[in-house]
Design a protein around this motif. Structure first.
Motif: not given
Ligand code: UTP
Length: 294
Positions: A8-10, A14-17, A102-104
């Motif tokens: 689960i990449p997290a 999250g700039t859209r939020f 962690r993704q650095k």
């Molecule tokens: P998104 O591009 O949709 O999410 O990435 P974001 O970057 O969090 O959101 P915005 O676009 O700035 O609002 C899809 C998934 O990949 C993860 C995000 O957390 C999301 O679950 N992701 C994205 C990473 O884990 N690392 C990254 O460098 C980019």
């Protein structure tokens, strides 16, 4: 081979939020009373994927706290006799074996998946985007990951979930060029990330569920930064599709992108209406509100 691992990449920004996601990880923002990422972990576990790896980053420590025990809170709830809440809080910590890497630097979705290489090893695995939820009360969940795992095991090729979207919206997604081989299953002839309306080979948009061959790691390691300076998972999947073939599963259930404000609001309303305790009073409130608008 049984597929057990879900990534689960997290670690995205999250700039859209924003501004909500400035100090709170977007994945922990509640949809009614549960953080978005919990819906996805629950979905994974119900599909038999009980080894979970969450890709986090420096500002996202709260995610690990959420899936950990909280002894102080538990002992407080126990002495207050709040047994139902106690059971709920404990259940979150016992959902699955959750691991973290962690993704650095936020170098993209594809780069985040590459961070899973050591944990996943040489076995097929699922990738589940925590922004995109398939809430069980709204139906459809049972058809998604189990169907994708079944297709992977039968065809021995990577499988991605796609949904048909209105033509003007395809520009926001990865679009596939499909060659249907079965009902709801298409071979991916090509895939274009965020195509223009003219370029889009179909209105079938890649959505946040994947079952991938471990060969994706070599493909991603060789991938140069693409759209937005990020390493895109789409580019890695396109390589797999070219070199060994890959398939798309057309999901026609409800999937909501709670990483977008409007979709988040819709998901909140629909899940509140379906909620065991809140549903009835929320429906009455909504009916009154809507009558007032008319
Ligand atoms: P998104 O591009 O949709 O999410 O990435 P974001 O970057 O969090 O959101 P915005 O676009 O700035 O609002 C899809 C998934 O990949 C993860 C995000 O957390 C999301 O679950 N992701 C994205 C990473 O884990 N690392 C990254 O460098 C980019």
């Amino acid at each position: 081979m049984t597929i057990r691992k879900a990534v689960i990449p997290a670690a995205g920004l999250g700039t859209r939020f924003l501004p909500a996601s400035k100090a709170i990880p977007k994945e922990l923002i509640p949809v009614v009373d549960k953080p978005g990422v919990q819906y996805v972990v629950e979905e994974a576990v119900r599909a038999g994927l009980d080894d979970i790896l969450i890709i986090t980053s420096r500002s996202k420590g709260g995610i690990a706290d959420h899936f950990d025990r909280s002894l102080e809170l538990e002992s407080h709830l126990e002495s207050a006799g709040k047994n139902e809440l106690l059971a709920e809080v404990r259940a979150v910590a016992e959902l699955a074996q959750v691991h973290y890497v962690r993704q650095k630097e936020p170098l993209g979705f594809g780069h985040a998946v590459l961070m899973a290489r050591e944990h996943v090893g040489d076995e097929p695995f699922a990738v589940m985007v925590p922004d995109e939820i398939v809430p069980a009360p709204l139906g459809g969940e049972a058809d998604l990951m189990p169907a994708m795992v079944e297709i992977y095991e039968r065809l021995n090729r990577s499988v991605i979930a796609v949904q048909e979207v209105p033509h003007e919206e395809i520009v926001a997604y990865g679009a596939i060029d499909p060659e249907f081989v079965e009902d709801k299953v298409a071979r991916i002839k090509d895939m274009i990330e965020k195509p223009s309306l003219e370029e889009a080979p179909s209105d079938l948009a890649s959505r946040g569920r994947y079952v991938l061959s471990p060969d994706i790691f070599d493909a991603l390691a060789k991938t140069q930064a693409g759209a937005g300076g990020e390493i895109q998972l789409t580019d890695g999947i396109k390589k797999l599709a070219d070199e060994q073939g890959a398939y798309a599963y057309v999901f026609d259930g409800v999937m909501m992108d709670v990483g977008k404000k409007l979709e988040y609001l819709k998901a909140t309303v629909e899940l509140a209406l379906a909620h065991d305790d809140l549903g009835k009073s929320f429906k009455d409130y909504l009916a009154q509100l809507v009558a007032g608008l008319g």
